[in-house]
Design a protein around this motif. Structure first.
Motif, PDB file in Angstrom:
ATOM      1  N   PHE A   1      17.812  -0.233 -48.611  1.00  0.00           N
ATOM      2  CA  PHE A   1      16.483  -0.613 -48.125  1.00  0.00           C
ATOM      3  C   PHE A   1      16.507  -2.041 -47.592  1.00  0.00           C
ATOM      4  N   GLU A   2      17.109  -2.942 -48.338  1.00  0.00           N
ATOM      5  CA  GLU A   2      17.123  -4.350 -47.955  1.00  0.00           C
ATOM      6  C   GLU A   2      17.994  -4.608 -46.724  1.00  0.00           C
ATOM      7  N   ARG A   3      19.046  -3.788 -46.537  1.00  0.00           N
ATOM      8  CA  ARG A   3      19.873  -3.917 -45.336  1.00  0.00           C
ATOM      9  C   ARG A   3      19.053  -3.627 -44.082  1.00  0.00           C
ATOM     10  N   GLY A   4      18.058  -2.783 -44.210  1.00  0.00           N
ATOM     11  CA  GLY A   4      17.170  -2.486 -43.095  1.00  0.00           C
ATOM     12  C   GLY A   4      17.704  -1.473 -42.106  1.00  0.00           C
ATOM     13  N   ASP A   5      18.664  -0.644 -42.537  1.00  0.00           N
ATOM     14  CA  ASP A   5      19.249   0.325 -41.608  1.00  0.00           C
ATOM     15  C   ASP A   5      18.179   1.151 -40.912  1.00  0.00           C
ATOM     16  N   TRP A   6      17.254   1.691 -41.657  1.00  0.00           N
ATOM     17  CA  TRP A   6      16.191   2.519 -41.076  1.00  0.00           C
ATOM     18  C   TRP A   6      15.156   1.662 -40.378  1.00  0.00           C
ATOM     19  N   ARG A   7      14.741   0.617 -41.054  1.00  0.00           N
ATOM     20  CA  ARG A   7      13.693  -0.261 -40.516  1.00  0.00           C
ATOM     21  C   ARG A   7      14.093  -0.840 -39.162  1.00  0.00           C
ATOM     22  N   ASP A   8      15.370  -1.176 -38.996  1.00  0.00           N
ATOM     23  CA  ASP A   8      15.821  -1.833 -37.779  1.00  0.00           C
ATOM     24  C   ASP A   8      16.185  -0.875 -36.644  1.00  0.00           C
ATOM     25  N   LEU A   9      16.164   0.432 -36.921  1.00  0.00           N
ATOM     26  CA  LEU A   9      16.417   1.395 -35.844  1.00  0.00           C
ATOM     27  C   LEU A   9      15.276   1.343 -34.842  1.00  0.00           C
ATOM     28  N   PRO A  10      15.579   1.462 -33.558  1.00  0.00           N
ATOM     29  CA  PRO A  10      14.486   1.541 -32.580  1.00  0.00           C
ATOM     30  C   PRO A  10      13.587   2.744 -32.911  1.00  0.00           C
TER      31      PRO A  10
END
Length: 85
Positions: free
Chosen positions: A24-33
């Protein structure tokens, strides 16, 4: 029973939670376009609708509601909601 869920020792559960937190903290999903996130959600929707009968049967086994209710009130709305823009 139609499923078996093993007991997980507390240390193992804590390790799994830590891995989830790190992801979650890495932001893999959050940072996807947003277009890529939408494509993933559409694919999940497609899979839910393709396997609707199987999912409805499992829902019925789990909750003891009638299959028509599983189809109409649980599975179909789940698949449809993920396809929405």
């Amino acid at each position: 029973p139609f499923a078996f869920v093993p007991d997980t020792p507390p240390a193992e559960a804590e390790a799994l939670v830590a891995r989830a937190r790190a992801a979650f903290e890495r932001g893999d999903w959050r940072d996807l376009p947003v277009t890529q996130r939408a494509a993933v959600m559409r694919r999940i929707s497609q899979l839910v609708l393709e396997h609707a009968e199987e999912l409805a049967a499992l829902q019925t086994l789990e909750t003891a509601i009638v299959i028509s209710q599983s189809r109409a009130m649980h599975v179909a709305p789940s698949g449809q909601s993920m396809a929405s823009p």
